[in-house]
Design a protein around this motif. Structure first.
Motif, short mmCIF file in Angstrom:
data_model
loop_
_atom_site.label_atom_id
_atom_site.label_comp_id
_atom_site.label_asym_id
_atom_site.label_seq_id
_atom_site.Cartn_x
_atom_site.Cartn_y
_atom_site.Cartn_z
N THR A 1 13.12 -40.09 -2.88
CA THR A 1 14.08 -39.95 -1.79
C THR A 1 15.26 -40.87 -2.08
OG1 THR A 1 12.97 -41.63 -0.45
CG2 THR A 1 12.38 -39.31 -0.02
N VAL A 2 16.41 -40.54 -1.53
CA VAL A 2 17.64 -41.30 -1.78
C VAL A 2 17.54 -42.66 -1.10
CG1 VAL A 2 20.14 -41.35 -1.39
CG2 VAL A 2 19.01 -39.19 -1.99
N VAL A 3 17.81 -43.71 -1.88
CA VAL A 3 17.85 -45.06 -1.33
C VAL A 3 19.30 -45.42 -1.01
CG1 VAL A 3 17.43 -47.51 -1.81
CG2 VAL A 3 15.77 -45.79 -2.54
N SER A 4 20.21 -45.16 -1.97
CA SER A 4 21.63 -45.43 -1.74
C SER A 4 22.48 -44.45 -2.55
CB SER A 4 21.98 -46.87 -2.12
OG SER A 4 21.80 -47.07 -3.50
N VAL A 5 23.71 -44.28 -2.08
CA VAL A 5 24.67 -43.40 -2.75
C VAL A 5 25.68 -44.29 -3.45
CG1 VAL A 5 26.43 -41.62 -2.43
CG2 VAL A 5 24.39 -41.63 -0.99
N LEU A 6 25.76 -44.14 -4.77
CA LEU A 6 26.72 -44.92 -5.55
C LEU A 6 28.09 -44.24 -5.59
CD1 LEU A 6 24.31 -45.69 -8.51
CD2 LEU A 6 24.85 -47.18 -6.58
N GLN A 7 28.07 -42.91 -5.58
CA GLN A 7 29.32 -42.14 -5.62
C GLN A 7 29.06 -40.78 -4.99
OE1 GLN A 7 30.78 -40.62 -9.51
NE2 GLN A 7 32.57 -41.92 -9.11
N LYS A 8 29.94 -40.39 -4.07
CA LYS A 8 29.80 -39.08 -3.43
C LYS A 8 30.01 -37.98 -4.45
CE LYS A 8 31.54 -40.60 1.03
NZ LYS A 8 32.67 -40.50 1.96
N GLY A 9 29.37 -36.86 -4.19
CA GLY A 9 29.59 -35.67 -5.01
C GLY A 9 30.46 -34.69 -4.25
N TYR A 10 30.85 -33.60 -4.93
CA TYR A 10 31.71 -32.60 -4.30
C TYR A 10 31.34 -31.20 -4.75
CZ TYR A 10 34.62 -36.46 -2.84
OH TYR A 10 35.06 -37.62 -2.26
N THR A 11 31.48 -30.25 -3.82
CA THR A 11 31.35 -28.84 -4.15
C THR A 11 32.67 -28.18 -3.80
OG1 THR A 11 30.51 -28.25 -1.95
CG2 THR A 11 28.87 -28.74 -3.66
N ILE A 12 32.97 -27.13 -4.50
CA ILE A 12 34.14 -26.33 -4.17
C ILE A 12 33.68 -24.89 -4.07
CG2 ILE A 12 34.90 -26.09 -6.57
CD1 ILE A 12 37.80 -26.25 -5.41
#
Length: 169
Positions: free
Chosen positions: A142-153
């Motif tokens: 499971t996700v503990v922390s987000v280092l960089q957001k992702g993106y969808t287009i």
């Protein structure tokens, strides 16, 4: 001297011959019409193909036009911020927040959406890229922390979110 039977046979042959000539002429006329129709259909299909290629070229050339129009005000805001002679920290912060709102609105308008998983969310390899595994009280993977957001287009992954995940206990 010719007999009646021979004359009748000759007349029948002439009648048959002229009927065949008429049928042949009709068939040739039909062939000419069909050939003409074929040539017209072929020309029309070539025109459609050419127009489609032009449309595709035009679409790829101007595909980014809407996004560019949405980005121009963001650039304008940044340039105005740099022109301030004695900016205060508070005015810079306000300007950055307003610019971020403009950028977010431009992203939303062009269907460029964030992938920002919350801590505890399950790791989705289609949207997240696990950078490291860390010991945690959370469930494994499971996700503990987000280092960089992702993106969808438009439902297509542009960049995965970089995350750290919980290690199995």
């Amino acid at each position: 001297m010719k007999t009646k039977k021979t004359i009748a046979e000759e007349q029948a042959a002439v009648t048959t011959e002229s009927a065949l000539e008429i049928a042949l002429a009709e068939a040739q006329a039909k062939i000419a019409d069909m050939h003409d129709a074929f040539l017209r259909a072929k020309a029309e299909s070539e025109n459609i193909r050419r127009r489609a290629q032009e449309d595709i070229a035009r679409a790829s050339k101007f595909a980014i036009e809407n996004f560019a129009e949405a980005m121009v005000p963001v650039k304008d805001s940044l340039e105005i911020a740099l022109k301030l002679e004695a900016p205060s920290v508070e005015s810079l912060k306000e300007g950055v927040e307003m610019t971020l709102k403009q950028l977010t609105a431009a992203f939303d308008k062009n269907r460029l959406l964030e992938i920002a998983p919350e801590p505890g969310d399950r790791l989705d390899p289609m949207k997240h890229q696990a950078i490291s595994m860390v010991p945690s009280e959370q469930e494994a993977n499971t996700v503990v922390s987000v280092l960089q957001k992702g993106y969808t287009i438009s439902d297509r992954l542009l960049r995965p979110a970089l995350v750290t995940v919980a290690q199995s206990k």
